[in-house]
Design an enzyme around this catalytic site. Structure first.
Site: not given
Lengths: 322, 322
Positions: B2, B6, B15, B51, B128
Site C-alpha cells: 500500500r 508515493r 502529484r 483514501d 475519524y
C-alpha cells in the site's frame, strides 16, 4: 497516576503563571505541583514533576517545548558527528534542581507516601534526539539503526550512560523508586528491540540494581514482554491493550506489574470507571505484586472527581499498596 | 504494498499537477497511479488509488485534506444529533468514480495481477468522524463509547451499513479482493474491541461473505487477534510487532496471513532489507496462506530500488503468489 496534575484546577492555576519548563526547573514549584495529586486524590506515591526531555540540554541537545506538540529539537541528531558531540550528563551541574526538588518532595510528602523519580528510557530519549519530536513511524530512527548501526549503538551507549548518572543522582536525593519511561518502544519489532535497544535498557537497570525498586514503563509492549522480563526491572508497567492475567503469565510470578486501566476510561461516567477498575482488580486477583495504575498518563479533560473516586475505590477494594 | 506509489518519481510527477483528492476522483488518474507500482515494481496485485476518507462527503461529513496531517473534518460528530444527520452512502450516486476506476484498472492490469478494492473499517472511519482528524489517545471516541454508548452504537451501525454498500459496489465493479482498513484499532483494549467494534466489523464481513476474498488490516493488534480471527475475514494482516509464527499459532491454520515486514526496514540498505525479508519468509515457512506484504504503508522517502528488489527477491524465493 502520571500527569494526574494536569487534570486539577490548582495545577492549571499555577500553569497560567509559569511555563512547564519553569515549573520543572524551580524546586519549590516542582514540589508544589508534585504534591497536588497526593493532597487532592490521595494516591500512594508522588511522582516528581518533570519531563523526560529535562536532561536534553545538559547533554548538548537544546529544545523548545511547543504547546500541543511537546519538545521540538532544532538540530536533531542524524549522523556520527552529531552523536560524537553529545555530552555526558552531569546531574549535579546540569540539573541541580531535580535533586533539590526530590529532597524537598521527600520532606513534604505525608507519611507512607513514596516519592518516585524517573527518566526517559534510552530508546525513547534517543528517538527524541534523532526524530527531533514525537513521531508515528520513527523513520529517521529506523533508517539510522539499519544504515548506520555503529552510530545508533554509540548514541544508545551515551544516552544510557547519562541516564544512569541521572537516575543515580535521583536515588541519592532520596527517590524511593525509579521509573524508566519507554513510552515509544511499542513501535519496534521484538527483533529490533533485542538488537538495538535491550542491551542499553539492561545496562541502566543493571547499574541501578540494589538502590531502589525499578519500574519499566512502556505502551503497546504485548509482544515485547518476553524480552522485557529479562531486562532487570522489578516492576513492569503494561497498558490496557493486554489483559493483566495474560501479562502475568508471560512475565512470571517473580515480577510485579503496574497497570493497566485505560486513561481513556476515566473520560466516562463514574459507573463506567468503577466497572473497568473492578475488571483490573479482578484480573490482578489480589496478587501482592500488583500496583494499580493507569496504562498511560492522565488525559487532558479528565474529571478530577473521577480520579479521586478511583483512588478511594481501589483503596477500599483492598488493592495492595506499593 | 500500500502507498508504494508515493515512493515513485512518476507518482510525484503526477502529484505536482493534481491534488490527492483530484487524483482519487478522476478515474483515468486513479487508474494510472494504481498501475504505477505494478509496472515499476512487479507486485502481484494493484490496490485502487483512493483514501479511506473518500466516502465521508457522501455520508454528509465533508473534510479537507491537510498536507502532513491527513483528512481534517470541520464539524466532528460528537452527539446523537450529529450521528442522526449521517446519510447512508449511495456509492453509485456519491462516488461513481470509484467503480469506474476499478473497471478501468481491471481492464488495464497485466494478466495474473489482481485488483484490490478497500474501505476504512467501521472503527477507523467512525473515529475519524468523532475525533475530526488523526489521534493518539482517541479521547473523544472513548468518551462517547462510555458516556453515550447508544450514540456510538448508532454511529457504528450507520458506518457499517455504508461500508457494506461501498464494498459491494467495489465487488460488483470487479475487485478481485477487498481489504478493510482498521489502521487505528490497536488503540483499543480487547474488551472495548469486543463490545464497541467487533459486531460491526463482523457485520461487514458477513455481508460480503461469498463475493471475493476479504482481508482485515490492522496494526498493533497482537492482543486483538484472538477476537479478530472470528470476524469473518479470510486473511488477517499483521504488523512487525508480532512474530509471524506467533500470529499463526493464535489465528490457526485456516486463516491466511498478510505481512509482516516493517516498512521502516525499507529505509535501510538493501542487505538489511533482504535480511529482514528472509526472516519473514522463514517464519512463513512456505505456508500456502502467506501473502508477503508490509505491516503498514510504504513510508515517504523509501528508495524505489529497495521496493523493486524486494518484490523480485520474494518472487525468487518462491513465496506463494496470492
Amino acid at each position: 497516576m502520571r500527569q494526574a496534575g494536569r487534570a486539577l484546577p490548582e495545577y492549571r492555576a499555577l500553569r497560567e503563571r509559569h511555563s512547564m519548563l519553569e515549573m520543572a526547573r524551580t524546586p519549590e514549584l516542582a514540589v508544589a505541583v508534585s504534591l497536588q495529586p497526593v493532597r487532592r486524590l490521595g494516591v500512594d506515591a508522588a511522582i516528581l514533576f518533570s519531563d523526560i526531555s529535562t536532561p536534553l540540554p545538559g547533554m548538548g541537545v537544546p529544545f523548545d517545548l511547543v504547546e500541543g506538540v511537546g519538545p521540538v529539537i532544532a538540530h536533531p541528531l542524524r549522523n556520527a558527528a552529531d552523536v560524537a558531540a553529545l555530552r555526558l550528563l552531569e546531574p549535579a551541574a546540569d540539573l541541580p534542581y531535580v535533586a533539590e526538588a526530590l529532597r524537598g518532595l521527600k520532606a513534604e510528602v505525608p507519611p507512607g507516601v513514596d516519592v518516585i523519580g524517573f527518566a526517559g528510557a534510552p530508546f525513547t530519549l534517543a528517538s527524541y534526539m534523532v526524530e527531533g519530536r514525537g513521531s508515528r513511524d520513527f523513520a529517521h530512527v529506523k533508517r539510522m539503526m539499519l544504515s548506520d548501526p555503529d552510530t545508533w549503538h554509540q548514541l544508545m551507549r551515551r544516552v544510557a550512560e547519562s541516564t544512569i548518572a541521572y537516575l543515580r543522582a535521583q536515588a541519592a536525593a532520596g527517590a524511593d523508586a525509579l521509573q524508566l519511561f519507554d513510552s515509544w518502544v511499542g513501535a519496534l519489532s521484538p527483533r529490533d528491540y533485542a538488537e538495538f535497544v535491550q542491551p542499553y535498557t539492561q545496562a541502566v537497570f543493571q547499574a541501578l540494581k540494589g538502590t531502589v525498586p525499578l519500574i519499566h514503563f512502556g505502551t503497546g509492549t504485548a509482544t515485547l514482554l518476553p524480552l522485557m522480563r529479562r531486562d532487570g526491572a522489578e516492576v513492569i508497567s503494561v497498558d490496557w491493550r493486554i489483559n493483566l492475567n495474560e501479562a502475568w503469565s508471560v512475565l512470571g510470578p517473580n515480577l510485579a506489574i503496574q497497570g493497566n486501566l485505560d486513561p481513556g476510561a476515566l473520560l466516562g461516567p463514574w459507573a463506567a470507571v468503577r466497572d473497568r477498575a473492578d475488571e483490573v482488580l479482578r484480573a490482578a486477583a489480589g496478587r501482592p505484586g500488583h500496583i494499580f495504575n493507569l496504562g498511560h498518563g492522565v488525559l487532558p479533560g479528565t474529571d478530577p472527581d473521577n480520579l479521586a473516586r478511583l483512588v478511594a475505590h481501589v483503596h477500599e477494594k483492598g488493592a495492595t499498596r506499593p
